[in-house]
Design an enzyme around this catalytic site. Structure first.
Site, mmCIF file in Angstrom:
data_model
loop_
_atom_site.group_PDB
_atom_site.id
_atom_site.type_symbol
_atom_site.label_atom_id
_atom_site.label_comp_id
_atom_site.label_asym_id
_atom_site.label_seq_id
_atom_site.Cartn_x
_atom_site.Cartn_y
_atom_site.Cartn_z
ATOM 1 N N SER A 185 0.839 -1.195 0.000
ATOM 2 C CA SER A 185 0.000 0.000 0.000
ATOM 3 C C SER A 185 0.878 1.250 0.000
ATOM 4 O O SER A 185 1.642 1.472 -0.934
ATOM 5 C CB SER A 185 -0.966 -0.024 1.188
ATOM 6 O OG SER A 185 -2.051 0.848 0.952
ATOM 7 N N LYS A 192 -22.088 17.451 9.304
ATOM 8 C CA LYS A 192 -20.971 17.929 10.114
ATOM 9 C C LYS A 192 -20.433 16.849 11.055
ATOM 10 O O LYS A 192 -19.245 16.854 11.389
ATOM 11 C CB LYS A 192 -21.403 19.165 10.918
ATOM 12 C CG LYS A 192 -20.276 19.832 11.690
ATOM 13 C CD LYS A 192 -19.160 20.295 10.762
ATOM 14 C CE LYS A 192 -18.023 20.927 11.535
ATOM 15 N NZ LYS A 192 -16.862 21.186 10.671
#
Length: 285
Positions: free
Chosen positions: A111, A163
């Site tokens: 990765s 949010k």
């Protein structure tokens, strides 16, 4: 009794001071510092463990890139990757170095570990190296049921619907999942684009393997993800051939952790702060 304790404490402090001075002297005399490097040096620098921070790596690379005695750099990568932004910072900085930079992938370079390796001019891997795991992961926890069981409720006052996206105290909505997945795929496409540019790979071959799967260094070599099969010593021999210089020496440039840092438990660049992160990370590490 108190006097004996005081004397013992003073002795311990003196021993620690002596160990620190001896360690520093060994470090300087070993030639690891840039001012004591041989005239023609290939510097070796390690990227080990999960990548949380780019500063220490970039500072070392900057120092090596400016040192005229350093003719080339070998980056030993033994990392499953890490947080996306510092990984990308290291990737971008490596490409600015105006000297040969090779990657030597060790046990794991998956990765983000593969990402930073791909920035180098050549990649060496052992046949048994675990690499690949090309992709992005973001993991979130949900402990709503646990909170209900023990009678705890959280309340959020928010300026917009999303949010508190990813909040662990409630189930995520489908709209929230789609927003986060869009972000994950944006970062994934940036990963693919960078690898394709650096490796000049066929996009179909790259995407066929870029689904998070891991593969060995041998398979990575067969598919074009790495340039050579071999160890860091093989990388050094190849770099010597490229440099065409006499009396080239390989010197390790990893920053040593001082006695005081070990004593007080400080490790530079390590940030284990909680919270969710978008990561280029192989979770099998």
């Amino acid at each position: 009794m108190k006097k004996n304790i005081g004397k013992t404490a003073i002795k311990v402090i003196m021993v620690l001071l002596i160990l620190g001075l001896v360690g520093r002297a060994v470090y300087v005399l070993s030639g690891a510092q840039s001012g004591h490097l041989p005239e023609n040096t290939v510097a070796e620098l390690s990227i080990t463990g999960i990548i949380y921070d780019a500063d220490s790596v970039i500072e070392s690379l900057e120092e090596l890139s400016k040192n005229e005695k350093v003719k080339g750099i070998i980056i030993r990568v033994n990392s499953p990757g890490g947080v996306i932004t510092p990984t990308k910072e290291i990737f971008d900085y490596i490409q600015t170095i105006n000297k040969p930079v090779y990657a030597s992938m060790e046990s794991v370079a998956a990765s983000g570990g593969y990402y930073v390796s791909a920035a180098c001019d050549r990649i060496f891997a052992m046949p048994t190296t675990i690499t690949g795991s090309i992709g992005v992961i973001m993991q979130l926890s949900n402990y709503e049921k646990l909170m209900n069981t023990i009678g705890i409720k959280n309340f959020s006052l928010k300026s917009g619907e999303f949010k508190d996206i990813g909040s662990p105290d409630r189930e995520m909505t489908e709209a929230e999942k789609q927003i986060l997945m869009t972000t994950v795929m944006d970062m994934y496409e940036q990963f693919i684009e960078d690898i394709q540019k650096r490796r000049n790979m066929d996009e179909a071959v790259l995407r066929a393997q870029a689904d998070g799967r891991v593969f060995t260094g041998k398979r990575a070599f067969d598919m074009g993800f790495v340039d050579n099969l071999g160890s860091r010593r093989d990388a050094f021999e190849e770099m010597k051939n490229e440099l065409k210089l006499e009396n080239v020496e390989l010197r390790n440039f990893d920053k040593k952790i001082s006695v005081w840092d070990k004593f007080f438990g400080r490790v530079e660049g390590l940030n284990l702060a909680g919270g969710a992160h978008f990561m280029y990370l192989y979770k099998g590490y």
